[in-house]
Design an enzyme around this catalytic site. Structure first.
Site, short mmCIF file in Angstrom:
data_model
loop_
_atom_site.label_atom_id
_atom_site.label_comp_id
_atom_site.label_asym_id
_atom_site.label_seq_id
_atom_site.Cartn_x
_atom_site.Cartn_y
_atom_site.Cartn_z
N LYS A 76 0.84 -1.21 0.00
CA LYS A 76 0.00 0.00 0.00
C LYS A 76 0.88 1.25 0.00
CE LYS A 76 -3.90 2.06 2.56
NZ LYS A 76 -4.81 1.91 3.72
N SER A 156 -9.84 2.43 2.86
CA SER A 156 -8.89 3.11 1.99
C SER A 156 -7.96 2.17 1.24
CB SER A 156 -8.05 4.08 2.83
OG SER A 156 -7.24 3.37 3.77
N SER A 180 -10.48 0.11 7.12
CA SER A 180 -9.87 0.22 5.79
C SER A 180 -9.17 -1.03 5.28
CB SER A 180 -8.87 1.39 5.78
OG SER A 180 -9.56 2.60 5.76
#
Length: 493
Positions: A76, A156, A180
């Site tokens: 990420k 997210s 998330s």
């Protein structure tokens, strides 16, 4: 080359010599190159992957091969990776290339993992749909039957979820501040684990809300999450909130035996207006846990109704403080200044240009609730309610509950753009089942257990006791075996 569904299967093939790390890396590099339509990978690192794969092959040959040796992963964009763009999907960090490595990626690379690149996400991890990213929307590989509408992969960690679901990597790192990891995992038919706060180091992870953020694994199934967590977890002197606890072999704890375990069913999670298919999925999940040998017990978590407002006071307050460092002075973007502009104008212009609308909204909320006139009315009150929410869980566990079963999301994945123009509060409601776990610092996992009427994946959430990720993973393993979810999206990208 043989198709590997899981990290565990690829690990076993690598150790047997059925495939080399280099061959595996080349296969996944090609997949990433052919999947730009998903916009999951935003900084591709094929040369780093090839270098790491060659090193992994040497370790495999020498018989020194940890579980992740040679396994292709996605990282990420919130994790700092040395020499590789690490932007938190924000314009304000354009061209930022850290001179250091996050603790999580350091640990993964030490175990021989192969980085394919950096993954899309909501800007500074603020969002539930991956629509606030400076890179543009990540796209869910799943579709509603023959409908070509592009769907959100959740947020997210939307790029992480999309990449794993589409088989662009075997696992990915995510972060979870209010859901998330778990919400995007549920939206894409994969498994996502948010560990206990302090189990995984936050050093080198770009901060959103420091008392809530926690990194965790996103992978195809529970076993893969256990393998990744064993590599990611551990004490880190660079993170003052990191717990000095031994890291067990989480994979070895997976036997699926939950006979005699008590699973709590919180009555407060039966929300007004909950879609029938989510209610039906939850009911089916309860039957699955009973079939696996668990005992169900209705429990009360009375302060649940205050969780969302509490979260949306505390998280923006911490974001306001954390994001004050992005001012155009030391690193990242600096706005063009006009003749006569001073430092105040530089701050204002840089932040106005660099931060997207959602980040600006949350910074403003956070600054407001921390201001002298409102600190007690909002922030201090939210901190007190947070303590009550944590106490609800402590009471349930003290009364003999081993884990808690809830829905993971209030719906299946929705279309990109369908909620973006709505009242932001409607988007915040996506976190209704997940934020309590972050406020209480507990471990939680989303497991795919069914599909919607339109063929989209749906997930259930299990919440565990602090530091008992092994027990939680085993309960999730039992649920996973009962559900038997093996569906994958039809390739269209």
């Amino acid at each position: 080359m043989t198709e590997f569904r899981t990290i565990a299967a690829a690990r076993d093939a690598l150790r047997k010599g059925d495939v080399s790390a280099t061959e595996l890396a080349e296969e996944y590099i090609a997949r990433v190159e052919g999947a730009d339509a998903l916009n999951a990978f935003v900084h591709k690192t094929p040369e780093i992957a090839r270098e790491q794969a060659a090193a992994a092959d040497a370790r495999l040959k020498a018989g020194d091969a940890p579980s992740l040796c040679g396994i292709p992963l996605g990282i990420k964009d919130l994790f700092c990776t040395k020499g590789v763009p690490s932007q938190a999907a924000s314009k304000i960090l354009t061209d930022f290339r850290p001179e250091y490595e996050s603790t999580v990626t350091t640990k993964l690379f030490a175990d021989g993992a192969v980085m394919l690149g950096k993954l899309n996400m909501d800007e500074f991890a603020m969002g539930s749909s991956n629509e606030t990213s400076t890179y543009g929307d990540a796209v869910n590989p799943w579709r509603r039957g023959n409908d070509e509408t592009k769907l959100t992969p959740g947020g997210s960690s939307g790029g992480s979820a999309s990449a794993v679901s589409a088989d662009l990597c075997l696992g990915a790192t995510g972060t979870d501040t209010g859901g998330s990891i778990r919400q995007p995992a549920a939206f894409t038919g994969i498994t996502g684990l948010k560990p206990t706060y302090g189990r995984v180091s936050r050093f080198g992870i770009i901060a959103f809300a420091s008392s809530l953020d926690q990194a965790g694994p996103m992978a195809r199934d529970v076993r893969d999450c256990a393998i990744m967590l064993s590599a990611m977890a551990g004490h880190d002197a660079k993170d003052s909130t990191s717990a000095d606890l031994a890291v067990p072999d989480f994979e070895a704890m997976l036997d699926g035996d939950i006979k005699g375990k008590v699973i709590g069913i919180p009555r407060e999670y039966r929300m007004d207006g909950m879609p029938e298919e989510i209610e039906a999925l939850w009911a089916e999940g309860r039957k699955m846990m009973e079939a696996a040998g668990a005992t169900l017990r209705d429990i009360s978590l009375p302060h649940t109704k205050y969780a969302l407002p509490t979260y949306y006071v505390i998280a923006p307050a911490e974001a306001s403080s954390n994001l004050a460092r992005y001012d155009g002075v030391r690193f990242g973007r600096r706005a063009q200044l006009a003749q006569g502009d001073g430092i105040t104008e530089m701050y204002e212009k840089t932040r106005a240009e660099g931060f997207g609308d959602e980040v600006q909204r949350r910074v403003m909320i956070g600054t407001y609730v921390l201001s002298a006139g409102f600190y007690d009315a909002y922030y201090n009150r939210a901190r007190k309610v947070r303590t009550l929410i944590k106490r609800d869980f402590e009471q349930a566990f003290a009364d003999g509950v081993d884990a808690i079963l809830t829905p993971a999301t209030p719906s299946a994945a929705f279309g990109l753009g369908e909620m973006a123009e709505a009242d932001p509060v409607q988007m915040y409601l996506n976190d209704v089942f997940t934020v309590t776990v972050n406020l209480a610092g507990l471990p939680g996992i989303a497991v795919p257990t069914g599909q919607s009427a339109q063929g989209l994946p749906l997930g259930l959430q299990l919440i565990g006791k602090p530091w008992e990720e092994g027990e939680l993973l085993n309960a999730a393993y039992a649920l996973e075996r009962e559900a038997g979810f093996v569906e994958k999206p039809a390739k269209w990208w």
